[in-house]
Design a protein around this motif. Structure first.
Motif, mmCIF file in Angstrom:
data_model
loop_
_atom_site.group_PDB
_atom_site.id
_atom_site.type_symbol
_atom_site.label_atom_id
_atom_site.label_comp_id
_atom_site.label_asym_id
_atom_site.label_seq_id
_atom_site.Cartn_x
_atom_site.Cartn_y
_atom_site.Cartn_z
ATOM 1 N N GLY A 185 -43.903 38.037 -40.328
ATOM 2 C CA GLY A 185 -43.540 39.694 -40.566
ATOM 3 C C GLY A 185 -44.024 39.891 -39.416
ATOM 4 N N LEU A 186 -43.835 38.798 -38.438
ATOM 5 C CA LEU A 186 -44.384 39.783 -36.802
ATOM 6 C C LEU A 186 -42.429 40.601 -36.175
ATOM 7 C CD1 LEU A 186 -46.057 36.758 -35.261
ATOM 8 C CD2 LEU A 186 -47.390 39.204 -35.930
ATOM 9 N N LYS A 187 -42.843 41.536 -35.681
ATOM 10 C CA LYS A 187 -41.508 42.407 -35.324
ATOM 11 C C LYS A 187 -41.194 42.122 -33.897
ATOM 12 C CE LYS A 187 -40.521 43.688 -40.004
ATOM 13 N NZ LYS A 187 -38.985 42.980 -40.256
ATOM 14 N N TYR A 188 -42.205 42.778 -33.086
ATOM 15 C CA TYR A 188 -41.399 42.916 -31.552
ATOM 16 C C TYR A 188 -42.736 42.571 -30.800
ATOM 17 C CZ TYR A 188 -42.585 47.910 -32.527
ATOM 18 O OH TYR A 188 -43.506 48.470 -32.918
ATOM 19 N N VAL A 189 -42.943 42.151 -29.614
ATOM 20 C CA VAL A 189 -43.740 42.327 -28.326
ATOM 21 C C VAL A 189 -43.891 44.518 -28.468
ATOM 22 C CG1 VAL A 189 -44.621 41.777 -26.214
ATOM 23 C CG2 VAL A 189 -43.322 39.786 -27.509
#
Length: 385
Positions: A185-189
């Motif tokens: 579920g990681l999206k962006y920095v």
């Protein structure tokens, strides 16, 4: 309307808008293009990031693609691309970087519409060049790359890819893999933090302001970020659209060795301390990561005795957050949830922050005390406090 007549929330919004307005527009940045880490074994590192953090295979270059100097595995999750690079030659610059620093961030690549202009604007303002604008091409089009130095051995690479349709960059091929664990579920920095030596924070904050047109979003001094034993100071620099945020940390005087000093000792100088990555469901993300073996800093159980009084009503169940070790903080815009991994390698250097913003624009100031106590407990176990 004068700022004296604004409500607290309006005044906060006014301040944020003014900060972004103060960021100059001579260097428009669309976002983080990729983050490249130099590592001792890229194949094994890629397996870790896929298995533990939920990345998937994207691209590869190495001996099979005609690269005789190094191999790179590119893993992806939503808008996040990590490039993991290992040299073949033990006497190369990459090998020297790994000997001195261990596994760590070398390149923070910034996606721009015009790499030549970005290079000219920054070098004309004093940036030191590491790569003049160079065109790389294949049958999928062309990419323009240009690079400048920042703190320590870290560099910024400007990436212009509007005329490219390939999988990643020229020289890379699609990395086909049967093993692609599901996303966590990681999206962006969200932001990337640099640790610099005592007295260098203002130097690099000024670099981002004067050379790259960033503005100072917030400043924390040793009264904001301290415990009984250690302290640090930080300035958060942001570009004009707020998509790039670089906190710059330096150590402050304390009774014992701070986390920044420990980092500088083991990394061998300034570098990227942690990468903060955003999620839309931190409970799901951390549950997945814990099940896959990711280790997180321990938050004292007493933290949750008072956090509800401080942050007020939130959508998440506090008992679940306590079980997972997720911290909460609130600002005038909303609240955020965050948690920090332990270092992801044997040297106590690079780690990751997982963050979910529910309106909040800040960085969890209310959690600093508990966070520092957790880090100090780990330092004590390592004998480096």
């Amino acid at each position: 309307m004068s700022t004296a007549n604004l409500t607290q929330v309006e005044n906060y919004n006014y301040g944020i808008e003014k900060i972004f307005a103060d960021a100059q527009d001579f260097l428009p940045i669309n976002g983080t293009d990729y983050v490249e880490l130099y590592v001792g074994n890229a194949k094994q590192a890629a397996h870790f990031y896929k298995t533990a953090l939920g990345f998937q295979s994207l691209a590869y270059c190495g001996l099979e693609t005609g690269n005789k100097e190094y191999c790179s595995y590119v893993v992806v999750q939503d808008k996040i691309r990590l490039v993991l690079t290992t040299p073949f030659n033990p006497d190369s610059d990459i090998s020297d970087h790994i000997r001195r620093h261990g596994d760590g961030v070398k390149v923070i690549a910034l996606w721009v519409d015009d790499a030549r202009k970005a290079y000219h604007e920054t070098t004309s303002r004093g940036a030191e060049s590491v790569m003049e604008p160079t065109v790389f091409s294949d049958d999928q089009g062309e990419v323009v790359k240009a690079g400048i130095k920042t703190y320590g051995d870290t560099i910024h690479m400007f990436i212009e890819r509007k005329n490219y349709k390939g999988i990643f960059l020229p020289g890379f091929e699609k990395w086909e893999s049967e093993y692609n664990p599901k996303s966590t579920g990681l999206k962006y920095v969200d932001h990337m933090v640099g640790n610099v030596e005592l007295g260098a924070m203002n130097k690099w904050a000024n670099f981002y302001a004067n050379v790259m047109g960033f503005a100072n979003l917030v400043t924390f001094d040793d009264k904001d970020i301290s415990t009984q034993y250690t302290a640090l100071m930080s300035k958060v620099m942001t570009n004009g659209n707020g998509r790039i945020k670089f906190p710059i940390n330096e150590p402050a005087m304390g009774l014992k060795k701070s986390q920044v000093e420990e980092y500088l000792d083991f990394y061998g100088g300034p570098g990227c301390q942690h990468i903060a990555v955003a999620t839309d469901d931190i409970v799901f993300t951390i549950s997945e990561m814990r099940a896959r073996g990711v280790e997180f800093l321990h938050v004292p159980g007493t933290y949750y005795d008072t956090v509800g009084d401080r942050v007020g009503v939130i959508a998440e169940d506090m008992a679940t957050l306590k079980k997972l070790g997720i911290m909460v903080d609130r600002d005038e815009e909303g609240y955020l949830l965050q948690i920090f991994t332990k270092p992801v390698e044997d040297r106590p250097t690079l780690f990751f922050e997982i963050i979910q913003r529910k309106g909040a624009k800040s960085f969890g100031k209310g959690n600093f005390q508990a966070l520092f106590e957790s880090i100090e407990a780990e330092q004590a176990r390592r004998g480096t406090l």
